[in-house]
Design a protein around this motif. Structure first.
Motif, PDB file in Angstrom:
ATOM      1  N   ASN A  46      -0.723   4.585  -1.146  1.00 46.66           N
ATOM      2  CA  ASN A  46      -0.210   5.554  -0.174  1.00 46.66           C
ATOM      3  C   ASN A  46      -1.306   6.479   0.327  1.00 46.66           C
ATOM      4  OD1 ASN A  46       2.383   4.549  -0.272  1.00 46.66           O
ATOM      5  ND2 ASN A  46       3.046   5.988  -1.841  1.00 46.66           N
ATOM      6  N   LYS A  47      -2.217   6.850  -0.562  1.00 46.54           N
ATOM      7  CA  LYS A  47      -3.320   7.727  -0.173  1.00 46.54           C
ATOM      8  C   LYS A  47      -4.211   7.041   0.862  1.00 46.54           C
ATOM      9  CE  LYS A  47      -7.064  10.443  -2.204  1.00 46.54           C
ATOM     10  NZ  LYS A  47      -7.793  10.767  -3.427  1.00 46.54           N
ATOM     11  N   ALA A  48      -4.508   5.768   0.624  1.00 43.00           N
ATOM     12  CA  ALA A  48      -5.333   5.006   1.563  1.00 43.00           C
ATOM     13  C   ALA A  48      -4.620   4.864   2.908  1.00 43.00           C
ATOM     14  CB  ALA A  48      -5.657   3.637   0.989  1.00 43.00           C
ATOM     15  N   ARG A  49      -3.338   4.587   2.874  1.00 42.45           N
ATOM     16  CA  ARG A  49      -2.570   4.419   4.113  1.00 42.45           C
ATOM     17  C   ARG A  49      -2.501   5.736   4.887  1.00 42.45           C
ATOM     18  NH1 ARG A  49       1.521   1.356   2.253  1.00 42.45           N
ATOM     19  NH2 ARG A  49       0.545  -0.529   3.004  1.00 42.45           N
ATOM     20  N   ARG A  50      -2.264   6.831   4.183  1.00 42.53           N
ATOM     21  CA  ARG A  50      -2.193   8.147   4.821  1.00 42.53           C
ATOM     22  C   ARG A  50      -3.535   8.505   5.455  1.00 42.53           C
ATOM     23  NH1 ARG A  50      -1.234  11.113   0.515  1.00 42.53           N
ATOM     24  NH2 ARG A  50       0.837  10.217   0.308  1.00 42.53           N
ATOM     25  N   SER A  51      -4.609   8.203   4.765  1.00 41.75           N
ATOM     26  CA  SER A  51      -5.951   8.469   5.283  1.00 41.75           C
ATOM     27  C   SER A  51      -6.217   7.653   6.538  1.00 41.75           C
ATOM     28  CB  SER A  51      -6.983   8.138   4.207  1.00 41.75           C
ATOM     29  OG  SER A  51      -8.277   8.230   4.733  1.00 41.75           O
ATOM     30  N   ARG A  52      -5.807   6.395   6.522  1.00 44.16           N
ATOM     31  CA  ARG A  52      -5.995   5.518   7.677  1.00 44.16           C
ATOM     32  C   ARG A  52      -5.236   6.053   8.891  1.00 44.16           C
ATOM     33  NH1 ARG A  52      -6.960  -0.064   8.822  1.00 44.16           N
ATOM     34  NH2 ARG A  52      -5.484  -0.877  10.354  1.00 44.16           N
ATOM     35  N   ILE A  53      -4.006   6.497   8.678  1.00 46.35           N
ATOM     36  CA  ILE A  53      -3.199   7.037   9.778  1.00 46.35           C
ATOM     37  C   ILE A  53      -3.838   8.303  10.325  1.00 46.35           C
ATOM     38  CG2 ILE A  53      -0.971   8.082  10.346  1.00 46.35           C
ATOM     39  CD1 ILE A  53       0.252   6.105   8.267  1.00 46.35           C
ATOM     40  N   ARG A  54      -4.306   9.166   9.446  1.00 49.21           N
ATOM     41  CA  ARG A  54      -4.949  10.402   9.887  1.00 49.21           C
ATOM     42  C   ARG A  54      -6.202  10.107  10.709  1.00 49.21           C
ATOM     43  NH1 ARG A  54      -4.288  13.497   4.194  1.00 49.21           N
ATOM     44  NH2 ARG A  54      -2.162  14.262   4.504  1.00 49.21           N
ATOM     45  N   THR A  55      -6.915   9.051  10.356  1.00 50.10           N
ATOM     46  CA  THR A  55      -8.101   8.664  11.122  1.00 50.10           C
ATOM     47  C   THR A  55      -7.711   8.287  12.539  1.00 50.10           C
ATOM     48  OG1 THR A  55      -9.204   7.883   9.114  1.00 50.10           O
ATOM     49  CG2 THR A  55     -10.043   7.059  11.216  1.00 50.10           C
ATOM     50  N   TYR A  56      -6.653   7.505  12.685  1.00 49.28           N
ATOM     51  CA  TYR A  56      -6.179   7.123  14.014  1.00 49.28           C
ATOM     52  C   TYR A  56      -5.755   8.355  14.812  1.00 49.28           C
ATOM     53  CZ  TYR A  56      -6.258   2.055  13.480  1.00 49.28           C
ATOM     54  OH  TYR A  56      -6.656   0.745  13.351  1.00 49.28           O
ATOM     55  N   ARG A  80      -2.219   4.394  21.914  1.00 49.74           N
ATOM     56  CA  ARG A  80      -1.598   3.071  21.758  1.00 49.74           C
ATOM     57  C   ARG A  80      -1.992   2.436  20.427  1.00 49.74           C
ATOM     58  NH1 ARG A  80      -2.721   2.678  27.216  1.00 49.74           N
ATOM     59  NH2 ARG A  80      -4.644   1.530  26.863  1.00 49.74           N
ATOM     60  N   ALA A  81      -3.213   2.697  19.971  1.00 47.69           N
ATOM     61  CA  ALA A  81      -3.657   2.150  18.681  1.00 47.69           C
ATOM     62  C   ALA A  81      -3.022   2.900  17.515  1.00 47.69           C
ATOM     63  CB  ALA A  81      -5.174   2.224  18.585  1.00 47.69           C
ATOM     64  N   ALA A  82      -2.781   4.199  17.703  1.00 49.80           N
ATOM     65  CA  ALA A  82      -2.251   5.029  16.617  1.00 49.80           C
ATOM     66  C   ALA A  82      -0.763   4.807  16.395  1.00 49.80           C
ATOM     67  CB  ALA A  82      -2.517   6.499  16.906  1.00 49.80           C
ATOM     68  N   GLN A  83      -0.029   4.492  17.454  1.00 54.38           N
ATOM     69  CA  GLN A  83       1.429   4.386  17.347  1.00 54.38           C
ATOM     70  C   GLN A  83       1.887   3.365  16.309  1.00 54.38           C
ATOM     71  OE1 GLN A  83       3.451   3.759  21.034  1.00 54.38           O
ATOM     72  NE2 GLN A  83       5.449   4.179  20.153  1.00 54.38           N
ATOM     73  N   PRO A  84       1.400   2.111  16.338  1.00 53.05           N
ATOM     74  CA  PRO A  84       1.882   1.174  15.319  1.00 53.05           C
ATOM     75  C   PRO A  84       1.480   1.573  13.900  1.00 53.05           C
ATOM     76  CG  PRO A  84       0.264   0.122  16.766  1.00 53.05           C
ATOM     77  CD  PRO A  84       0.541   1.472  17.316  1.00 53.05           C
ATOM     78  N   GLU A  85       0.320   2.198  13.752  1.00 48.21           N
ATOM     79  CA  GLU A  85      -0.099   2.644  12.419  1.00 48.21           C
ATOM     80  C   GLU A  85       0.853   3.714  11.890  1.00 48.21           C
ATOM     81  OE1 GLU A  85      -2.391   1.624  10.260  1.00 48.21           O
ATOM     82  OE2 GLU A  85      -2.850  -0.004  11.621  1.00 48.21           O
ATOM     83  N   LEU A  86       1.211   4.643  12.764  1.00 41.09           N
ATOM     84  CA  LEU A  86       2.104   5.720  12.363  1.00 41.09           C
ATOM     85  C   LEU A  86       3.482   5.175  11.998  1.00 41.09           C
ATOM     86  CD1 LEU A  86       2.019   8.754  12.039  1.00 41.09           C
ATOM     87  CD2 LEU A  86       2.725   8.986  14.405  1.00 41.09           C
ATOM     88  N   MET A  87       3.974   4.239  12.791  1.00 39.50           N
ATOM     89  CA  MET A  87       5.291   3.656  12.504  1.00 39.50           C
ATOM     90  C   MET A  87       5.261   2.797  11.242  1.00 39.50           C
ATOM     91  SD  MET A  87       7.281   4.939  14.544  1.00 39.50           S
ATOM     92  CE  MET A  87       6.639   6.280  15.504  1.00 39.50           C
ATOM     93  N   ARG A  88       4.121   2.156  10.992  1.00 44.55           N
ATOM     94  CA  ARG A  88       3.984   1.390   9.756  1.00 44.55           C
ATOM     95  C   ARG A  88       4.039   2.326   8.555  1.00 44.55           C
ATOM     96  NH1 ARG A  88      -0.443  -1.353  11.049  1.00 44.55           N
ATOM     97  NH2 ARG A  88       0.834  -2.766  12.261  1.00 44.55           N
ATOM     98  N   GLY A  89       3.470   3.514   8.715  1.00 48.46           N
ATOM     99  CA  GLY A  89       3.549   4.511   7.651  1.00 48.46           C
ATOM    100  C   GLY A  89       4.980   4.918   7.357  1.00 48.46           C
TER     101      GLY A  89
END
Length: 87
Positions: free
Chosen positions: A21-31, A52-61
């Motif tokens: 979860n920490k890695a995923r949260r960090s990845r989303i924050r980067t986007y 457009r690149a950030a939206q799917p990452e955020l929804m995946r979170g």
């Protein structure tokens, strides 16, 4: 400290989930930071592409349980309105 075998296993599982979860949260924050930087530079095309690149990452979170659905919706709404206002 956990005493029963079940509690020990749960502690191991919690550590593993925390790392994922920490890695995923960090990845989303980067986007999200990339969108913020594009907004700060005033480049609407770059900001729209980053959004457009950030939206799917955020929804995946959201689906993975890192963020609440409404939190992600609020972030996307605010960023989208800021990108639209840039032009």
């Amino acid at each position: 400290m956990a005493n029963s075998p079940q509690a020990k296993k749960r502690a191991r599982q919690n550590e593993a989930r925390f790392a994922v979860n920490k890695a995923r949260r960090s990845r989303i924050r980067t986007y999200l930071r990339k969108v913020e930087e594009a907004l700060a530079s005033g480049d609407k095309e770059a900001a729209a592409a980053a959004l457009r690149a950030a939206q799917p990452e955020l929804m995946r979170g959201v689906t993975k349980g890192v963020f609440h659905k409404n939190t992600a919706a609020r972030k996307m709404s605010r960023l989208t309105s800021r990108v639209k206002a840039l032009g």
